[in-house]
Design an enzyme around this catalytic site. Structure first.
Site, mmCIF file in Angstrom:
data_model
loop_
_atom_site.group_PDB
_atom_site.id
_atom_site.type_symbol
_atom_site.label_atom_id
_atom_site.label_comp_id
_atom_site.label_asym_id
_atom_site.label_seq_id
_atom_site.Cartn_x
_atom_site.Cartn_y
_atom_site.Cartn_z
ATOM 1 N N GLY A 1 -4.177 -7.806 -6.832
ATOM 2 C CA GLY A 1 -3.541 -8.652 -5.879
ATOM 3 C C GLY A 1 -2.068 -9.042 -6.024
ATOM 4 O O GLY A 1 -1.843 -10.129 -5.161
ATOM 5 N N GLU B 1 -6.615 -5.523 -12.382
ATOM 6 C CA GLU B 1 -6.509 -4.347 -11.799
ATOM 7 C C GLU B 1 -5.532 -4.283 -10.434
ATOM 8 O O GLU B 1 -5.939 -4.239 -9.234
ATOM 9 C CB GLU B 1 -8.119 -4.207 -10.620
ATOM 10 C CG GLU B 1 -9.157 -4.078 -11.634
ATOM 11 C CD GLU B 1 -10.424 -4.346 -10.937
ATOM 12 O OE1 GLU B 1 -11.496 -3.757 -11.148
ATOM 13 O OE2 GLU B 1 -10.445 -5.133 -9.812
ATOM 14 N N ARG C 1 -0.411 0.694 8.564
ATOM 15 C CA ARG C 1 -0.531 -0.915 8.317
ATOM 16 C C ARG C 1 0.254 -1.754 9.270
ATOM 17 O O ARG C 1 -0.242 -2.819 9.537
ATOM 18 C CB ARG C 1 0.024 -1.226 6.803
ATOM 19 C CG ARG C 1 -0.553 -0.528 5.643
ATOM 20 C CD ARG C 1 -0.177 -0.692 4.295
ATOM 21 N NE ARG C 1 -0.429 -2.317 4.009
ATOM 22 C CZ ARG C 1 0.357 -3.263 4.006
ATOM 23 N NH1 ARG C 1 1.673 -3.164 4.280
ATOM 24 N NH2 ARG C 1 0.057 -4.462 3.686
ATOM 25 N N CYS D 1 -0.178 8.909 20.329
ATOM 26 C CA CYS D 1 -0.562 8.719 21.858
ATOM 27 C C CYS D 1 -1.284 7.337 21.861
ATOM 28 O O CYS D 1 -2.438 7.408 22.220
ATOM 29 C CB CYS D 1 -1.406 9.666 22.638
ATOM 30 S SG CYS D 1 -1.056 9.845 24.197
#
Ligand code: LLP
Length: 440
Positions: free
Chosen positions: A248, A290, A330, A361
């Protein structure tokens, strides 16, 4: 645009990354193209590892492969001596293809299938992060059938949710992930895990969010996990040898983003661990983390060719590129913000405000709203920065666009690590019913 890592403007006025001229990269590999700055990826890996070394704690830094998972990336992570977190059979397969040391692979996920569990047990991976009770029973059953022992962590939710500058103390029980500490289900899960003959409980795991710029959330999570660890130690006489505090750590996409140096996050975690875990059991637990985004995010740049330009007087100028939400979902998914520049005219001054559109499109296929650029022309190259995480890994074939190639650039050399998809790839799995064909 902020120049990350080895990015710089060369004597020709072109953006150069890893010593490679982006104009030449376009000639060689075409666009859209994901360009990964290998030196910056390695630097980030080493920042985490050396920051942990300085704390004196035992540790593992596991790269969260969901951020960007290819065989070359897994091989790089192995070379850097780190561990790897996978969340599916596909990510596990990629790691195995790379020859990743299996004992350093950790398997996550809230719904691991029996096939995935079998595959991971057969491969002999280092640890399962068990998410729920169904999985505890399933893993025990499959491990016992195979007569093997599985190392496990239990994923717990400590009631902390963090995002950029804030963390919220949620006490939240309503999450699809993990066993809640607050409502007692984590405690029950520990009791259950201890009874399972083929599971070896190493400790617990918590992950509080993504793109976090402050240390407070990690520190509160560590404190709550420590409190839980003490309760388990005192009441169940079980000692956690491993505490995984998840990923994170935030990165800079635009100037609004103010992430901390990697070492600051690690120092804060170490401090919280020393403060809250001292005196529980014989020794401090091994700490695992992580990071995903913070390893690869700012090392990625996507190179596009500009095509059509549509000027709506007094309203907006749309500049369209040859990719879009297919290679970077994103902005459409999270309203994520990016910075960009003209890679082939990097020294030209900004002259106009434009919005960058993708070619899908769909009106929502916009990459950047209202940014300053020099007067753009069709054929110019646009470089979008900080696209290394959750771009390639979340790319799609919407509108049957072919997914771009990926190159690793370093010291003037560009190594193709993922080929651009071909038309054949696009129809590779398509089948035409025999009946329909015979009627043609
Ligand atoms: N560990 C666990 C259990 C996770 O769920 C995640 C991310 C990580 C580690 C790595 O987090 P990182 O260091 O990359 O923030 N697609 C979203 C991000 C989803 C993150 C999911 N879990 C995005 O594009 O922003």
């Amino acid at each position: 645009m902020f120049l990350h890592g080895t990015s710089q403007i060369n004597a020709q006025g072109h953006l150069e990354i890893g010593g490679c001229d982006t104009v030449q990269l376009k000639e060689q590999f075409g666009t859209p193209l994901y360009i990964m700055d290998e030196q910056l990826i390695r630097q980030r890996c080493r920042e985490f590892v050396s920051a942990f070394r300085a704390t004196g704690l035992s540790f593992q830094v596991a790269y969260a492969s969901k951020a960007f998972c290819t065989v070359a990336m897994c091989a790089l992570v192995a070379e850097e001596g780190m561990s790897l977190d996978v969340v599916s059979d596909g990510e596990l397969f990629t790691a195995l293809q790379a020859g990743f040391p299996v004992e350093r692979i950790h398997f996550h996920g809230n719904n691991k299938t029996p096939d995935e569990i079998e595959m991971a047990l057969e491969a002999g991976i280092g640890c399962f992060v068990v998410d729920n009770e169904t999985e505890l029973h399933l893993l025990q059953a499959i491990a016992s059938e195979k007569n093997v022992q599985a190392n496990i962590l239990l994923r717990v939710t400590p009631g902390v949710e963090a995002h950029t500058h804030e963390y919220i103390s949620t006490g939240q029980t309503d999450s699809k992930f993990g066993f809640d500490i607050g409502n007692g289900s984590a405690y029950e899960a520990v009791k259950l895990a201890l009874q399972k003959s083929h599971l070896r409980l190493l400790g617990v795991h918590s992950h509080i969010g993504s793109q976090i710029f402050e240390v407070d959330g990690f520190m509160v999570a560590a404190e709550r996990v420590a409190h839980f660890t003490r309760e388990v130690y005192e009441q169940l006489h079980a000692e956690f040898r491993v505490i995984n505090l998840g990923g994170g750590f935030g990165i800079r996409y635009t100037e609004e983003d103010t992430p901390l140096a990697v070492a600051k996050y690690v120092e804060a975690i170490s401090q919280a661990v020393h403060t809250h875990f001292s005196g529980i059991g014989k020794q401090l637990p091994e700490i695992w983390i992580e990071p995903g985004r913070s390893i690869v995010g700012d090392a990625g740049t996507t190179l596009y060719t500009i095509g059509s330009v549509k000027d709506i007087p007094d309203i907006r100028k749309y500049v369209s590129v040859d990719g879009g939400m297919t290679d970077n979902p994103r902005p459409a998914l999270y309203q994520a913000k990016y910075e960009a520049m003209l890679a082939n005219r990097a020294n030209d001054s900004d002259e106009e405000t434009v919005s960058i559109a993708g070619k899908c499109c769909e009106s929502g296929d916009m990459l950047i709203w209202d940014m300053e650029l020099p007067q753009v022309q069709s054929g110019d190259l646009l470089a979008v920065a900080a696209t290394g995480a959750y771009n390639y890994s979340m790319a799609s074939n919407y509108n049957r666009l072919r997914r771009p190639a990926v190159v690793f650039v370093k010291d003037g050399h560009a190594e193709l690590v993922v080929r651009r998809e071909t038309f054949e790839d696009i129809v590779r799995n398509d089948l035409v019913p025999k009946k329909a064909l015979s009627q043609c």
